[in-house]
Design a protein around this motif. Structure first.
Motif, short mmCIF file in Angstrom:
data_model
loop_
_atom_site.label_atom_id
_atom_site.label_comp_id
_atom_site.label_asym_id
_atom_site.label_seq_id
_atom_site.Cartn_x
_atom_site.Cartn_y
_atom_site.Cartn_z
N ARG A 239 0.82 -1.21 0.00
CA ARG A 239 0.00 0.00 0.00
C ARG A 239 0.85 1.27 0.00
N GLN A 240 1.95 1.26 0.76
CA GLN A 240 2.79 2.44 0.86
C GLN A 240 3.57 2.71 -0.42
N ALA A 241 3.54 1.75 -1.36
CA ALA A 241 4.28 1.91 -2.62
C ALA A 241 3.38 2.41 -3.75
N GLU A 242 2.11 2.66 -3.48
CA GLU A 242 1.20 3.12 -4.53
C GLU A 242 1.41 4.61 -4.81
N TYR A 243 1.23 4.98 -6.08
CA TYR A 243 1.33 6.37 -6.55
C TYR A 243 2.75 6.93 -6.45
N ILE A 244 3.76 6.08 -6.40
CA ILE A 244 5.15 6.50 -6.50
C ILE A 244 5.87 5.50 -7.40
N ASP A 245 7.08 5.85 -7.80
CA ASP A 245 7.86 4.97 -8.67
C ASP A 245 8.16 3.65 -7.95
N PHE A 246 7.91 2.55 -8.66
CA PHE A 246 8.25 1.22 -8.15
C PHE A 246 9.32 0.67 -9.09
N ASN A 247 10.54 0.54 -8.59
CA ASN A 247 11.69 0.15 -9.41
C ASN A 247 11.97 -1.34 -9.25
N VAL A 248 12.24 -1.99 -10.37
CA VAL A 248 12.48 -3.43 -10.38
C VAL A 248 13.72 -3.74 -11.20
N CYS A 249 14.50 -4.69 -10.72
CA CYS A 249 15.61 -5.25 -11.49
C CYS A 249 15.52 -6.76 -11.43
N VAL A 250 15.55 -7.41 -12.59
CA VAL A 250 15.64 -8.88 -12.65
C VAL A 250 17.03 -9.20 -13.17
N ASN A 251 17.85 -9.67 -12.27
CA ASN A 251 19.25 -9.96 -12.59
C ASN A 251 19.44 -11.47 -12.64
N GLY A 252 20.54 -11.89 -13.20
CA GLY A 252 20.79 -13.32 -13.31
C GLY A 252 22.23 -13.67 -13.02
N SER A 253 22.44 -14.90 -12.66
CA SER A 253 23.79 -15.38 -12.40
C SER A 253 23.95 -16.77 -12.99
N SER A 254 25.15 -17.05 -13.46
CA SER A 254 25.44 -18.35 -14.04
C SER A 254 26.94 -18.61 -13.89
N ALA A 255 27.27 -19.86 -13.69
CA ALA A 255 28.69 -20.21 -13.53
C ALA A 255 29.45 -20.11 -14.85
N SER A 256 28.74 -20.21 -15.96
CA SER A 256 29.42 -20.26 -17.25
C SER A 256 29.50 -18.92 -17.98
N THR A 257 28.57 -18.00 -17.70
CA THR A 257 28.57 -16.74 -18.44
C THR A 257 27.82 -15.68 -17.65
N ARG A 258 28.03 -14.42 -18.03
CA ARG A 258 27.30 -13.32 -17.40
C ARG A 258 25.93 -13.16 -18.06
N LEU A 259 24.94 -12.76 -17.26
CA LEU A 259 23.59 -12.52 -17.76
C LEU A 259 23.28 -11.04 -17.66
N ARG A 260 22.63 -10.51 -18.67
CA ARG A 260 22.34 -9.08 -18.68
C ARG A 260 21.10 -8.79 -17.82
N PRO A 261 21.18 -7.81 -16.91
CA PRO A 261 20.02 -7.46 -16.07
C PRO A 261 18.98 -6.66 -16.85
N SER A 262 17.76 -6.67 -16.34
CA SER A 262 16.66 -5.88 -16.92
C SER A 262 16.11 -4.96 -15.84
N TYR A 263 15.78 -3.71 -16.23
CA TYR A 263 15.29 -2.71 -15.29
C TYR A 263 13.92 -2.22 -15.73
N PHE A 264 13.04 -2.01 -14.73
CA PHE A 264 11.68 -1.54 -15.02
C PHE A 264 11.26 -0.56 -13.93
N THR A 265 10.49 0.44 -14.33
CA THR A 265 9.90 1.39 -13.38
C THR A 265 8.43 1.58 -13.75
N PHE A 266 7.53 1.43 -12.77
CA PHE A 266 6.10 1.58 -13.04
C PHE A 266 5.39 2.05 -11.77
N HIS A 267 4.09 2.32 -11.89
CA HIS A 267 3.23 2.69 -10.77
C HIS A 267 2.23 1.56 -10.54
N LEU A 268 2.10 1.12 -9.31
CA LEU A 268 1.25 -0.03 -9.01
C LEU A 268 -0.21 0.21 -9.39
#
Length: 381
Positions: A198-227
């Motif tokens: 509830r306290q996150a409504e009507y303000i920027d909500f920032n998200v990052c989906v990152n990844g990890s792997s033993a064999s290679t690097r994964l590129r992160p994704s960033y998103f900003t939205f309002h709930l």
């Protein structure tokens, strides 16, 4: 006489020069402009320092004009401020650029505005991993204003052992927080459930989906939205349908229970008179916060169906998702069928009366026949 006139002109010019020299006609731009990433998943701070010459000025108002944007944005965002720091959300997968200038106005500038040149700065997070290792089809829904569910597809080039993690931040949190309720349909993180936002409504909500792997690097994704722009309310409740004496269909329902504010819902009401037909036409009507509607019923079919759904209105959000339909079907008899039913009832009643009379008459004849038989005849027999 000529000498006196020349002296007077010189004195006047000197006075004007002295007066004008007290007015500020230029100002230096701000110094040390920086774009700082505090690790809040795209919330960046733009900071600068005032020019040294402002320390010796008084009777003047100092403001700054800040312009910033991300790569690909058509327009600059513009802010006028007296502060030396400003924060906003950015897509960290893009390059950020900013520029700021000093604005001076007041008695020290003879009430005219004096502008400095621009000071520029840029910022970009170093790229890592192949672009095809990013997650795909990221999608979030804020169900009934109660819990947020975000889902994604694995990157096309994600190795078998890759693990994706979901982080989020909004103003009020000290640091970015990792999801503690992942969706793992096949043993790998492909979604996240979050509650108590509830306290996150009507303000920027920032998200990052990152990844990890033993064999290679994964590129992160960033998103900003309002709930509030991702809300999918629950279906309306207590749908009731009735037929009035004027052959009208009265439809009533209640807002869904839970976190959705009733005043934030608009509704769509539909009626069809061809139940079971996939291509049937639906008569559709929208209502704003009202929970009742009346249709005119053509009475041409046996069964009609009514359905209702809700969506967050423009007073509470810029956009949103429709709820699922709530549906109820009901029987409506034709007028000619009603007349036929009445005729059948009359005929059946008449036949019943005739049968009763016939049975009564036969009973009387049988009684008279028994009285004509004498006891003597019965003895001889």
């Amino acid at each position: 006489m000529d000498i006196q006139w020349i002296c007077a002109v010189i004195i006047i010019l000197a006075w004007f020069c002295t007066g004008s020299s007290g007015h500020q006609t230029s100002v230096e731009p701000p110094r040390n402009l920086q774009i700082i990433d505090p690790g809040l998943l795209g919330h960046l701070y733009i900071e600068w320092q005032p020019p040294p010459s402002l320390l010796t000025l008084d009777q003047c108002t100092v403001k700054y004009k800040l312009k910033y944007r991300s790569t690909g944005d058509a327009d600059w965002k513009v802010v006028f401020t007296k502060k030396l720091k400003y924060g906003d959300g950015f897509d960290l997968s893009k390059r950020t650029e900013a520029k700021v200038q000093t604005l001076l106005e007041g008695r020290c500038t003879n009430e005219s505005e004096v502008k400095s040149g621009w000071t520029h700065a840029t910022f970009q997070v170093p790229s890592q991993g192949d672009l095809e290792s990013q997650i795909r089809d990221f999608h979030c829904v804020y169900y009934n204003w109660e819990h947020l569910t975000c889902t994604w597809q694995l990157g096309r080039l994600a190795p078998p052992g890759a693990r994706y993690e979901f982080y989020y931040w909004y103003e009020g949190l000290d640091h970015a927080v990792q999801c503690d309720d992942y969706l793992q349909p096949h043993g790998r993180n492909t979604g996240c459930n979050l509650q108590n936002l509830r306290q996150a409504e009507y303000i920027d909500f920032n998200v990052c989906v990152n990844g990890s792997s033993a064999s290679t690097r994964l590129r992160p994704s960033y998103f900003t939205f309002h709930l509030q722009n991702l809300v999918k309310p629950s279906p309306p409740e207590k749908l009731s349908v009735s037929i009035s004496a004027y052959e009208e269909v009265d439809v009533e329902w209640s807002p869904p229970a839970g976190g959705t504010p009733p005043q934030c819902l608009d509704y769509e009401v539909q009626l069809t008179e061809h139940d079971g037909d996939a291509d049937a036409a639906w008569a559709s009507v929208s209502t704003q916060a009202e929970t009742a509607f009346t249709f005119s019923q053509s009475n041409r079919s046996h069964v009609s169906c009514v359905r209702v759904r809700g969506k967050t209105n423009m007073f509470c959000a810029d956009q949103g998702f429709w709820s699922e339909w709530t549906r109820e079907c009901f029987y409506v008899s034709r007028k000619d069928e009603k007349q036929l039913f009445i005729l059948i009832a009359v005929v059946l009643s008449f036949l019943a009366v005739v049968i009763i009379f016939i049975l009564a008459a036969q009973g009387k004849k049988r009684t008279k026949g028994e009285k004509k038989i004498s006891p003597t005849s019965l003895y001889l027999a």
